[in-house]
Design an enzyme around this catalytic site. Structure first.
Site, PDB file in Angstrom:
ATOM      1  N   ASN A 158      25.864  98.871  -0.396  1.00  0.00           N
ATOM      2  CA  ASN A 158      25.341  98.147  -1.268  1.00  0.00           C
ATOM      3  C   ASN A 158      25.902  96.740  -1.128  1.00  0.00           C
ATOM      4  OD1 ASN A 158      23.703  96.752  -3.282  1.00  0.00           O
ATOM      5  ND2 ASN A 158      24.430  97.959  -4.737  1.00  0.00           N
ATOM      6  N   LYS A 183      25.206  94.089  -2.518  1.00  0.00           N
ATOM      7  CA  LYS A 183      24.832  93.261  -3.685  1.00  0.00           C
ATOM      8  C   LYS A 183      24.549  91.781  -2.910  1.00  0.00           C
ATOM      9  CE  LYS A 183      27.128  96.694  -6.303  1.00  0.00           C
ATOM     10  NZ  LYS A 183      28.123  97.039  -7.472  1.00  0.00           N
ATOM     11  N   HIS A 217      18.950  99.704 -10.181  1.00  0.00           N
ATOM     12  CA  HIS A 217      20.542  99.783 -10.019  1.00  0.00           C
ATOM     13  C   HIS A 217      20.657  99.040 -11.426  1.00  0.00           C
ATOM     14  CE1 HIS A 217      24.430  98.317  -9.355  1.00  0.00           C
ATOM     15  NE2 HIS A 217      24.661  99.025  -8.323  1.00  0.00           N
ATOM     16  N   GLU A 276      25.241 106.712 -10.764  1.00  0.00           N
ATOM     17  CA  GLU A 276      26.261 105.595 -10.730  1.00  0.00           C
ATOM     18  C   GLU A 276      26.626 105.484 -12.115  1.00  0.00           C
ATOM     19  OE1 GLU A 276      26.130 102.868  -7.068  1.00  0.00           O
ATOM     20  OE2 GLU A 276      24.936 102.077  -8.514  1.00  0.00           O
ATOM     21  N   GLY A 286      32.579  98.839  -9.958  1.00  0.00           N
ATOM     22  CA  GLY A 286      33.279  97.713  -9.759  1.00  0.00           C
ATOM     23  C   GLY A 286      34.555  97.522 -10.851  1.00  0.00           C
ATOM     24  N   SER A 334      32.941 102.676  -7.637  1.00  0.00           N
ATOM     25  CA  SER A 334      34.426 102.694  -7.090  1.00  0.00           C
ATOM     26  C   SER A 334      34.657 103.573  -6.096  1.00  0.00           C
ATOM     27  CB  SER A 334      35.303 102.518  -8.061  1.00  0.00           C
ATOM     28  OG  SER A 334      35.257 101.568  -9.107  1.00  0.00           O
TER      29      SER A 334
HETATM   30  P1  13P Z   1      31.319  99.428  -6.280  1.00  0.00           P
HETATM   31  O1  13P Z   1      31.512 100.610  -5.476  1.00  0.00           O
HETATM   32  O2  13P Z   1      31.720  98.172  -6.147  1.00  0.00           O
HETATM   33  O3  13P Z   1      32.158 100.191  -7.756  1.00  0.00           O
HETATM   34  O4  13P Z   1      29.893  99.525  -7.018  1.00  0.00           O
HETATM   35  C1  13P Z   1      29.245 100.617  -6.699  1.00  0.00           C
HETATM   36  C2  13P Z   1      27.630 100.227  -6.820  1.00  0.00           C
HETATM   37  O5  13P Z   1      27.143  99.641  -7.789  1.00  0.00           O
HETATM   38  C3  13P Z   1      26.810 100.672  -5.675  1.00  0.00           C
HETATM   39  O6  13P Z   1      25.479 100.324  -5.882  1.00  0.00           O
END
Ligand code: 13P
Length: 252
Positions: free
Chosen positions: A9, A11, A95, A167, A173, A213
């Protein structure tokens, strides 16, 4: 058996020039790993470029959101047919960042998932509790509500196209990963719930990804759990080497 699915992802990262370089790197690293379904979920502005880049390869293409209406006065939104036309296969829905910053609710998640399915897209529906909810002992309650409402009305072949991403919001993050036991516990709970919604035979085939993470160092152990069928990767998907290491970690 369920084929593991690892999705990046991206983002709101990667201009087109950066996207071209990243997808080329990913293709070079994991383009021949057939045992894992590898998908990149890229910003809308990168979709056409990445679609061309992955054409003829085993990499799949995903978007990060989709609107529920076929068309109309929804400034700034993108329809399922528009995504389909670009060669998109998967779309992330619900999300936690959409929920937190853009007013996404379980009801709109449901509308988006249904619209995606009607158009022939495969939804990756995200669920997960906040830190406050976990500390209040509400994890399963929250995940159950998100799944029951978010998946309401799905039927028959819809379930075969569905991917769920668990998640935990507190792990996104933050560098804090759920322990394998914490993650497996919720994944098993989700599979049991899917059994109620779709039947146990169907539920046994639905892939449930972990996200939050996930990195090369923890991915293999997480994905070796019986109900963890891959990952939805944020930060570590922005670099071909770390993303590829996670994909390799998913090989069973
Ligand atoms: P991180 O891997 O940066 O923690 O993000 C996870 C996420 O939100 C994937 O959609």
């Amino acid at each position: 058996m369920r084929k593991p699915i690892v999705a990046g992802n991206w983002k709101m990262n990667k201009t087109r020039a950066e996207a071209a370089a990243l997808v080329a790197g990913i293709k070079a690293e994991v383009g021949s790993i057939n045992a894992v379904e590898t998908v990149v979920c890229v910003p809308f502005t990168d979709l056409d470029l990445v679609a061309q880049a992955v054409k003829g390869s085993i990499l799949g293409l995903g978007a990060q959101n989709v609107h529920w209406a076929e068309k109309g006065a929804f400034t700034g939104e993108i329809s399922a047919a528009m995504l389909k036309e670009l060669g998109v296969t998967y779309v992330i829905i619900g999300h936690s960042e959409r929920r937190q910053y853009f007013g996404e609710t379980d009801a709109t998640v449901n509308q988006r998932a249904k619209a995606a399915l009607v158009a022939g897209l495969k939804p990756i529906v995200c669920v997960g509790e906040t830190l406050m909810e976990r500390e209040a002992g509400q994890t399963t309650q929250v995940v159950e509500r998100q799944a029951r409402v978010g998946l309401a009305g799905l039927q028959g072949a819809d379930w075969d196209k569905l991917v769920i991403a668990y998640e935990p919001v507190w792990a996104i993050g933050t560098g804090k990963t759920a322990t394998t036991a914490q993650a497996q516990e919720v994944h098993a709970f989700i599979r049991k719930l899917l059994g109620e919604l779709a039947g146990t035979e169907t539920a046994a085939k639905i892939r449930i990804q972990y996200g939050g993470s996930m990195k090369p160092e923890n991915a293999k152990e997480l994905m070796s759990q019986p109900d963890i069928d891959g990952g939805l990767i944020g930060g570590a998907s922005l670099e071909a080497g770390s993303f590829a290491a996670i994909v390799r970690g998913a090989v069973r």
